[in-house]
Structures are given as structure tokens and as C-alpha cells.
Design a protein around this motif. Sequence first.
Motif, PDB file in Angstrom:
ATOM      1  N   GLU A   2      55.537  44.210  58.758  1.00 22.20           N
ATOM      2  CA  GLU A   2      54.262  44.289  58.027  1.00 22.20           C
ATOM      3  C   GLU A   2      54.086  45.605  57.298  1.00 22.20           C
ATOM      4  O   GLU A   2      53.438  45.672  56.251  1.00 22.20           O
ATOM      5  N   ALA A   3      54.670  46.670  57.818  1.00 20.26           N
ATOM      6  CA  ALA A   3      54.539  47.991  57.202  1.00 20.26           C
ATOM      7  C   ALA A   3      55.616  48.253  56.156  1.00 20.26           C
ATOM      8  O   ALA A   3      55.660  49.318  55.557  1.00 20.26           O
ATOM      9  N   GLY A   4      56.519  47.298  55.963  1.00 19.28           N
ATOM     10  CA  GLY A   4      57.579  47.466  54.982  1.00 19.28           C
ATOM     11  C   GLY A   4      58.831  48.146  55.518  1.00 19.28           C
ATOM     12  O   GLY A   4      59.757  48.424  54.765  1.00 19.28           O
ATOM     13  N   ALA A   5      58.860  48.398  56.834  1.00 15.86           N
ATOM     14  CA  ALA A   5      60.032  49.037  57.438  1.00 15.86           C
ATOM     15  C   ALA A   5      61.137  48.002  57.653  1.00 15.86           C
ATOM     16  O   ALA A   5      60.858  46.853  57.996  1.00 15.86           O
ATOM     17  N   PRO A   6      62.383  48.390  57.456  1.00  8.54           N
ATOM     18  CA  PRO A   6      63.485  47.447  57.665  1.00  8.54           C
ATOM     19  C   PRO A   6      63.667  47.107  59.148  1.00  8.54           C
ATOM     20  O   PRO A   6      63.550  47.984  60.007  1.00  8.54           O
ATOM     21  N   VAL A   7      63.935  45.840  59.421  1.00  4.88           N
ATOM     22  CA  VAL A   7      64.155  45.356  60.781  1.00  4.88           C
ATOM     23  C   VAL A   7      65.440  44.539  60.771  1.00  4.88           C
ATOM     24  O   VAL A   7      65.578  43.598  59.992  1.00  4.88           O
ATOM     25  N   GLU A   8      66.386  44.924  61.631  1.00  9.78           N
ATOM     26  CA  GLU A   8      67.657  44.192  61.700  1.00  9.78           C
ATOM     27  C   GLU A   8      67.455  42.878  62.444  1.00  9.78           C
ATOM     28  O   GLU A   8      66.794  42.819  63.470  1.00  9.78           O
ATOM     29  N   SER A   9      68.042  41.827  61.903  1.00 10.58           N
ATOM     30  CA  SER A   9      68.016  40.513  62.522  1.00 10.58           C
ATOM     31  C   SER A   9      69.434  39.959  62.463  1.00 10.58           C
ATOM     32  O   SER A   9      70.274  40.464  61.714  1.00 10.58           O
ATOM     33  N   TRP A  10      69.722  38.926  63.251  1.00 11.63           N
ATOM     34  CA  TRP A  10      71.063  38.354  63.287  1.00 11.63           C
ATOM     35  C   TRP A  10      70.999  36.878  62.943  1.00 11.63           C
ATOM     36  O   TRP A  10      70.193  36.138  63.493  1.00 11.63           O
ATOM     37  N   GLU A  11      71.873  36.465  62.031  1.00 11.25           N
ATOM     38  CA  GLU A  11      71.955  35.079  61.579  1.00 11.25           C
ATOM     39  C   GLU A  11      73.155  34.415  62.238  1.00 11.25           C
ATOM     40  O   GLU A  11      74.279  34.920  62.176  1.00 11.25           O
ATOM     41  N   GLY A  12      72.921  33.287  62.901  1.00  7.03           N
ATOM     42  CA  GLY A  12      74.010  32.535  63.515  1.00  7.03           C
ATOM     43  C   GLY A  12      74.837  31.829  62.453  1.00  7.03           C
ATOM     44  O   GLY A  12      74.295  31.148  61.593  1.00  7.03           O
ATOM     45  N   LEU A  13      76.156  32.009  62.502  1.00  7.50           N
ATOM     46  CA  LEU A  13      77.051  31.402  61.509  1.00  7.50           C
ATOM     47  C   LEU A  13      77.904  30.286  62.089  1.00  7.50           C
ATOM     48  O   LEU A  13      78.635  29.630  61.351  1.00  7.50           O
ATOM     49  N   GLY A  14      77.843  30.079  63.378  1.00  5.84           N
ATOM     50  CA  GLY A  14      78.603  28.989  63.975  1.00  5.84           C
ATOM     51  C   GLY A  14      79.169  29.357  65.331  1.00  5.84           C
ATOM     52  O   GLY A  14      79.251  30.528  65.700  1.00  5.84           O
ATOM     53  N   ARG A  15      79.564  28.316  66.056  1.00  9.17           N
ATOM     54  CA  ARG A  15      80.163  28.515  67.377  1.00  9.17           C
ATOM     55  C   ARG A  15      81.665  28.311  67.262  1.00  9.17           C
ATOM     56  O   ARG A  15      82.128  27.452  66.519  1.00  9.17           O
ATOM     57  N   LEU A  16      82.417  29.127  68.011  1.00 13.80           N
ATOM     58  CA  LEU A  16      83.868  29.132  67.940  1.00 13.80           C
ATOM     59  C   LEU A  16      84.458  29.105  69.345  1.00 13.80           C
ATOM     60  O   LEU A  16      83.816  29.538  70.300  1.00 13.80           O
TER      61      LEU A  16
END
Length: 110
Positions: free
Chosen positions: A25-39
Motif C-alpha cells: 500500500e505504501a509503494g514499497a517493493p515486496v518479494e513474492s514467489w510464483e509457482g511454475l510447476g512440480r518436478l
Amino acid sequence: MSGELDAGRLDQRVEHQRPHWLTDEAGAPVESWEGLGRLWATVVPLGAEDPLSADRPHNRVRYRLIIRALADMRPGDRVLWRGRALDIRSIAPHAADTTFLTLGCEERLP
């Protein structure tokens, strides 16, 4: 023996993830993780290091993973394995069979 890797040794399920950044909300960057698949992977613990940082100790546990080759795998991605987040530090063709990749991974513990 042919020197090829037996795909039946890929006996651990892992999830491939890639970081992406959102803003709060304050415009600060927040790291997130995107799932690309199971191996399927072979997971080999290599040991731990216990370096000291300036103000607190931390532990690094290293792993080697072997997976089927993926064109979009890159250092900076991670895999989730048994509740652990393993950062991918290096990627190389597997020595015995180039249809597989060897990943050098590191788990950071508090």
C-alpha cells in the motif's frame, strides 16, 4: 553400464518457483514467489556451513538436485522440497546425461 542417469532415481517431488515483485500500500517493493510447476528430482544433502555475519550467526545447508532439463530454469529461482525453500545457485548439464540438469542449491536457516 551406459553412464546414463536412471530416471527412476528422480524420487522426490519439488515445486519450481520464480521471484517476482509486487508493491504494498505504501509503494514499497515486496518479494513474492510464483509457482511454475512440480518436478521430480533426486535430492542429495551436501552439508552445512555456519558462517557468522556481523551481528548474528546463520546456517547454510547445501544440496545437489538432479532434474530433467528445463529451458526456463535459472539461478535465482528456487525449489520447495519437504517444506524447505532451496535457492538455486548454479545450473549445469548433468555429467552422465545432458537430458538432465544438476542444480546447486542452498537453504538459508535463521
